[in-house]
Design an enzyme around this catalytic site. Structure first.
Site, PDB file in Angstrom:
ATOM      1  N   SER A 193      99.927   2.270 -38.429  1.00 21.87           N
ATOM      2  CA  SER A 193     100.595   1.376 -37.489  1.00 21.87           C
ATOM      3  C   SER A 193     100.710  -0.045 -38.077  1.00 21.87           C
ATOM      4  CB  SER A 193      99.844   1.399 -36.150  1.00 21.87           C
ATOM      5  OG  SER A 193     100.627   0.898 -35.116  1.00 21.87           O
ATOM      6  N   ASP A 248     107.550   8.995 -32.523  1.00 16.40           N
ATOM      7  CA  ASP A 248     106.437   8.046 -32.421  1.00 16.40           C
ATOM      8  C   ASP A 248     106.823   6.954 -31.432  1.00 16.40           C
ATOM      9  OD1 ASP A 248     104.616   5.854 -32.877  1.00 16.40           O
ATOM     10  OD2 ASP A 248     104.147   6.697 -34.831  1.00 16.40           O
ATOM     11  N   HIS A 257     101.642   9.139 -32.104  1.00 15.70           N
ATOM     12  CA  HIS A 257     101.618   7.954 -32.959  1.00 15.70           C
ATOM     13  C   HIS A 257     100.876   8.252 -34.250  1.00 15.70           C
ATOM     14  CE1 HIS A 257     101.756   3.866 -34.165  1.00 15.70           C
ATOM     15  NE2 HIS A 257     100.518   3.546 -33.825  1.00 15.70           N
TER      16      HIS A 257
END
Length: 509
Positions: free
Chosen positions: A223, A450, A478
């Protein structure tokens, strides 16, 4: 869901929770000449020359230490920040490759917590056998001189403020809450607040690389951790080892585009959840269509706006907390059964399930205190990029495009992006292409549905990086590494262990 995946999901979800509320980072300052040199500048030599003193840190198998970095790289003699570092040494068998730094994202997620709670015990055994698993909490985060902004009671109030204001009074209340948050950060953390940019954290990582005795940085970032890793590669391309950027961000986007793209990402995730929900016997959102499910969820939010639900305690479930609870479950499809139960309970007037999801998202402890995830998240985001919106009028103008991106979440996401408008420190970063010319092959991983880091971002970053290789996971949730896809895990493990990246464009399901 197996235990290792549960640990991994929990760690990543907490590490990235702040993305939505504050809008994830995407900018950074241009590197200085000294940052990209082949050796540390004379001014930085005391930092590159320090000795790490490892000690037992109370968690079996792990060692901890503290490293120093300059508070301000522009004035290295102007004071230090102390950064918490932890490692678990390579277990063998096999020849040790070096250190593997990990970061779960956020910004604001504790890398040390992620290491000790998941990465150093949950990464594949062959990887742990040949790498020392290492993490450093970024400046301003968790154990590394954390940014502080509000008390626990003040945070309870902040998280309950209506983020879908219906009139001028509610707009004013929301704007005032952002102003109070920003003022609290300046009051409690004014010294470090101008120095928590992604560029500075990337430079801290290079000091750590050197202190660990590694010529190259080997790294897995998830991320926001992908933006941190890409920033490092752009600053120090010759020092790039094996970099995995999972759930990639796009550094070329301004804040408003990031927030709008993320709004669409959570809408896509909700559509996947809804399509599954209406097939289940216990779906609380109807059994006919995803459109019907969206209508039912919006009705629940409207009901909570009119009358917050009881939770069995002194706190009540407001619309804003209920929305956050739903969002928290979008990070991984394994949470969908829990979400169905929580929504059904909220419809009956019991908001405890959604409140528990919201509390996990915000890292609220049972005693009413909060970890510093949300504080650090705003501090980094608001320093890395200019605000998405200058004031309420700008939000009002953008509402139609946000609501088009997500009929369910768009209005709330737009107003949430106002948080950086009153920030007391001027941003130091700008949107920019990240090419890392001359770096070794870098693996960029994207998941097609995602919610927090839309797949288009991974495609863009892989295209920008001169040595980027795109690895695609066709699925929900995710990030992709460690989520149960043998195809993804094998490709990444092979790259980490022998340096061979997957074929560019490889797709896994």
């Amino acid at each position: 869901m197996d235990t290792r995946r549960l640990l991994r999901t929990f760690a990543i979800a907490l590490g990235t929770a702040g993305l939505l509320v504050s809008g994830c980072s995407g900018g950074g300052s241009a590197p200085s000449a000294s940052a990209t040199g082949s050796a540390a500048s004379e001014e930085l030599q005391p930092y590159y020359g320090q000795e790490l003193r490892w000690r037992d840190c109370g968690v079996e198998g792990f060692q901890c230490t503290t490293m120093k970095a300059p508070l301000d790289y522009a004035e290295p003699d102007g004071g230090d920040v102390k950064l918490a570092v932890s490692r678990k040494k390579a277990t063998g068998p096999g020849k040790r490759i070096g250190s593997l730094l990990v970061n779960p994202g956020g910004p604001g997620g504790s890398a040390v917590g992620y290491l000790q709670g998941y990465a150093a015990i949950g990464y594949p055994a062959p990887v742990r056998a040949r790498y020392d698993m290492v993490a450093v909490d970024p400046r301003g985060v968790a154990r590394s001189e954390p940014v502080e902004c509000l008390t626990g009671k003040e945070m309870d109030t902040y998280t309950q403020v209506d983020q879908t204001p219906d009139d001028k009074a509610e707009v004013a209340a929301l704007a005032a809450s952002y102003e109070k948050f920003a003022a609290g950060c300046e009051k409690r953390s004014g010294k470090i607040l101008p120095h928590v940019s992604t560029v500075e954290t990337a430079r801290d990582m290079d000091i750590l690389r050197s202190l660990l005795g590694d010529d190259k940085l080997h790294y897995v970032g998830a991320s926001y951790g992908t933006f941190l890793g890409a920033t490092y590669a752009d600053l120090f391309p010759a020092r790039v080892g094996r970099l995995v950027l999972d759930g990639a961000m796009d550094p070329s986007l301004p804040a408003i585009d990031i927030n709008r793209d993320q709004t669409a990402g959570f809408e896509a995730a909700f559509q996947s959840f809804a399509a599954d929900c209406v097939k289940q016997d216990d779906c609380p959102l109807g059994t006919t269509s995803t459109a019907n499910a969206a209508t039912e969820l919006k009705k629940l939010f409207a009901d909570l706006d009119s009358e917050p639900a009881a939770t069995g305690g002194t706190r009540r479930l407001t619309e804003s907390l209920g929305t956050t609870g739903v969002i928290a479950a979008m990070y991984d499809e394994s949470a969908w059964p829990q979400l169905r139960q929580a929504v059904a309970a909220a419809q009956r007037g019991d908001g405890s399930g959604l409140l528990a999801l919201a509390d996990s998202y915000y890292e609220r402890d049972p005693n009413g205190s909060y970890q510093n995830l949300m504080f650090a998240n705003a501090a980094v985001n608001c320093l890395d990029l200019a605000p998405a919106f200058s004031g309420p009028e700008a939000v009002e103008k953008a509402l139609p495009e946000f609501e088009k991106a997500s009929p369910v979440f768009g209005r709330g996401f737009a107003w949430a992006a106002l948080n950086c408008a009153p920030w007391p420190v001027e941003p130091t970063g700008t949107p920019h292409r990240t090419e890392a010319e001359g770096a070794a092959p870098i693996v960029v991983v994207g998941t097609t549905r995602d919610p927090a880091t839309p797949y288009t971002w991974a495609k863009s970053l892989a295209d920008q990086l001169s040595s980027g290789t795109l690895l695609t996971y066709e699925g929900d949730g995710h990030t992709a590494y460690g989520r149960g896809s043998d195809c993804i895990d094998t490709a990444i493990n092979t790259y980490l262990l022998d340096g061979t990246p997957p074929e560019d464009g490889k797709k896994c399901t």
